[in-house]
Design a protein around this motif. Structure first.
Motif, mmCIF file in Angstrom:
data_model
loop_
_atom_site.group_PDB
_atom_site.id
_atom_site.type_symbol
_atom_site.label_atom_id
_atom_site.label_comp_id
_atom_site.label_asym_id
_atom_site.label_seq_id
_atom_site.Cartn_x
_atom_site.Cartn_y
_atom_site.Cartn_z
ATOM 1 N N GLU A 1 0.859 -1.187 0.000
ATOM 2 C CA GLU A 1 0.000 0.000 0.000
ATOM 3 C C GLU A 1 0.892 1.233 0.000
ATOM 4 O OE1 GLU A 1 -2.193 -0.380 3.583
ATOM 5 O OE2 GLU A 1 -3.328 -2.140 2.937
ATOM 6 N N THR A 2 0.527 2.229 -0.787
ATOM 7 C CA THR A 2 1.297 3.468 -0.768
ATOM 8 C C THR A 2 0.997 4.215 0.526
ATOM 9 O OG1 THR A 2 -0.463 4.624 -1.961
ATOM 10 C CG2 THR A 2 1.330 3.679 -3.271
ATOM 11 N N ARG A 3 1.970 5.015 0.983
ATOM 12 C CA ARG A 3 1.779 5.781 2.221
ATOM 13 C C ARG A 3 2.221 7.229 2.009
ATOM 14 N NH1 ARG A 3 6.781 5.680 5.450
ATOM 15 N NH2 ARG A 3 8.332 4.414 4.355
ATOM 16 N N THR A 4 1.567 8.104 2.728
ATOM 17 C CA THR A 4 1.857 9.537 2.616
ATOM 18 C C THR A 4 2.291 10.139 3.942
ATOM 19 O OG1 THR A 4 -0.493 10.023 2.987
ATOM 20 C CG2 THR A 4 0.247 9.853 0.696
ATOM 21 N N GLN A 5 2.209 9.356 5.015
ATOM 22 C CA GLN A 5 2.624 9.849 6.326
ATOM 23 C C GLN A 5 3.991 9.259 6.676
ATOM 24 O OE1 GLN A 5 -0.659 8.730 8.887
ATOM 25 N NE2 GLN A 5 -1.632 10.734 8.616
ATOM 26 N N PHE A 6 4.866 10.141 7.188
ATOM 27 C CA PHE A 6 6.234 9.729 7.455
ATOM 28 C C PHE A 6 6.623 10.112 8.880
ATOM 29 C CE2 PHE A 6 5.677 11.075 3.033
ATOM 30 C CZ PHE A 6 5.869 9.857 2.388
ATOM 31 N N GLY A 7 7.837 9.788 9.246
ATOM 32 C CA GLY A 7 8.306 10.103 10.593
ATOM 33 C C GLY A 7 8.198 8.907 11.517
ATOM 34 N N LYS A 8 8.800 9.053 12.720
ATOM 35 C CA LYS A 8 8.830 7.957 13.681
ATOM 36 C C LYS A 8 7.441 7.574 14.165
ATOM 37 C CE LYS A 8 13.505 8.887 15.386
ATOM 38 N NZ LYS A 8 14.344 9.205 16.582
ATOM 39 N N GLY A 9 6.589 8.567 14.385
ATOM 40 C CA GLY A 9 5.246 8.280 14.865
ATOM 41 C C GLY A 9 4.453 7.468 13.864
ATOM 42 N N ALA A 10 4.538 7.861 12.593
ATOM 43 C CA ALA A 10 3.821 7.135 11.542
ATOM 44 C C ALA A 10 4.363 5.716 11.398
ATOM 45 C CB ALA A 10 3.937 7.892 10.223
ATOM 46 N N ALA A 11 5.701 5.581 11.507
ATOM 47 C CA ALA A 11 6.320 4.250 11.383
ATOM 48 C C ALA A 11 5.878 3.342 12.518
ATOM 49 C CB ALA A 11 7.836 4.388 11.356
ATOM 50 N N ARG A 12 5.797 3.898 13.735
ATOM 51 C CA ARG A 12 5.347 3.095 14.872
ATOM 52 C C ARG A 12 3.915 2.614 14.677
ATOM 53 N NH1 ARG A 12 8.584 6.702 18.097
ATOM 54 N NH2 ARG A 12 6.773 8.081 18.377
ATOM 55 N N LYS A 13 3.076 3.479 14.147
ATOM 56 C CA LYS A 13 1.677 3.102 13.915
ATOM 57 C C LYS A 13 1.592 1.987 12.874
ATOM 58 C CE LYS A 13 -2.882 4.936 12.739
ATOM 59 N NZ LYS A 13 -3.186 3.790 11.846
#
Length: 229
Positions: free
Chosen positions: A9-21
Motif C-alpha cells: 500500500e502506498t503511504r503519505t505519512q512519514f516520521g517515527k510516529g507514523a512508522a510506529r503506527k
C-alpha cells in the motif's frame, strides 16, 4: 515473476510516529526506488514479508494497485532486540538485467581426519541475472587434506554468474588440527616468554611443611598470643 508476491500500500505519512503506527498494525514501512523512478513509499504485510526475507537475496514481486514490480531488498533494518523489521529499502530490478549480490558459501562433506575446515569468505560477491540469484554456493570439502586452500576462482558458479571479488580471494582453508600436547607446549612457551612461573607441587608441599614446623617451634607464649589474636 517471483513466487514471493507481496501486496503493498502506498503511504503519505512519514516520521517515527507514523512508522510506529504502521508496525503496530503488523505492517512494515518501506521505500522502493531504482531505474530513475521517483522513490515510492509503501507499507508491506509484516508476516509475509518476514517469511519471504528468510531467504537471502529473495526476489520479491511488489504489487501496488494491481501493478507488479520486481525488487530486491537492498537494506533491511531490524530491531536489535525484538524479532521485528523496522524498515526496508527495495531496489527495482527488471527481468534479464544483472545485479551484484553477496551469496552465502556453504560446505558439504567431511575433510580428512584431524583437520579443521575454515570458511574464510562467508559470502562471495557475484554478478547474476536478477531472476536467477542462487541461494548459496556449495563447496565440497570431502576428503580434503590439511594444507588445501580453495580460492574464489575455483568455485563452481551457476550458469550466467560471474565473480565480482578478486579471483584469488581465499574461500576455504583446511588446516591440521592441533594436538593437546602441542597446545600445552605452545601454552608453556607463551607463559615462559611472559615470565609466568608455576610452583611445583613438591615445592608447595615443602613450603607448607616449613610453615607448619615454624609454627610448632614457636614458644608457648607466642603460640598463646597467636591463638588469642
Amino acid at each position: 515473476m517471483s513466487d514471493n508476491k507481496l501486496v503493498a500500500e502506498t503511504r503519505t505519512q512519514f516520521g517515527k510516529g507514523a512508522a510506529r503506527k504502521i508496525r503496530r498494525d503488523h505492517k512494515i514501512p518501506a521505500v522502493m526506488y531504482g531505474h530513475g523512478a521517483e522513490p515510492v513509499h509503501i507499507t508491506l504485510p509484516g508476516h509475509a514479508t518476514m517469511m519471504a526475507l528468510k531467504v537471502t537475496n529473495a526476489l520479491l514481486t511488489i504489487v501496488i494497485d494491481g501493478d507488479e514490480q520486481l525488487a530486491l531488498a537492498k537494506d533491511v533494518q531490524r530491531d536489535p532486540i525484538k524479532p521485528v523489521i523496522e524498515h526496508i529499502d527495495l531496489v527495482i530490478v527488471r527481468k534479464g538485467e544483472k545485479v551484484t549480490v553477496d551469496v552465502p558459501v556453504h560446505t558439504e562433506g567431511e575433510a580428512a581426519p584431524e583437520t579443521i575446515v575454515t570458511v574464510d569468505a562467508q559470502t562471495i560477491q557475484l554478478e547474476v541475472e536478477a531472476t536467477h540469484i542462487p541461494e548459496n554456493i556449495v563447496v565440497s570439502v570431502e576428503g580434503l587434506e590439511a594444507g588445501t586452500q580453495i580460492k574464489a576462482s575455483e568455485l563452481t558458479l551457476p550458469a550466467g554468474a560471474t565473480l565480482v571479488v578478486d579471483e584469488n580471494t581465499l574461500v576455504i582453508n583446511v588446516t591440521q588440527q592441533i594436538s593437546q600436547e602441542a597446545l600445552d607446549a605452545e601454552m608453556a612457551e607463551a607463559e615462559a616468554e611472559a615470565g609466568i612461573e608455576h610452583e611445583e607441587a613438591g615445592d608447595a608441599e615443602a613450603t607448607e611443611g616449613d610453615d607448619a614446623a615454624a609454627e610448632g617451634d614457636a614458644p608457648e607464649g607466642e603460640k598463646a598470643e597467636s591463638e588469642d589474636a
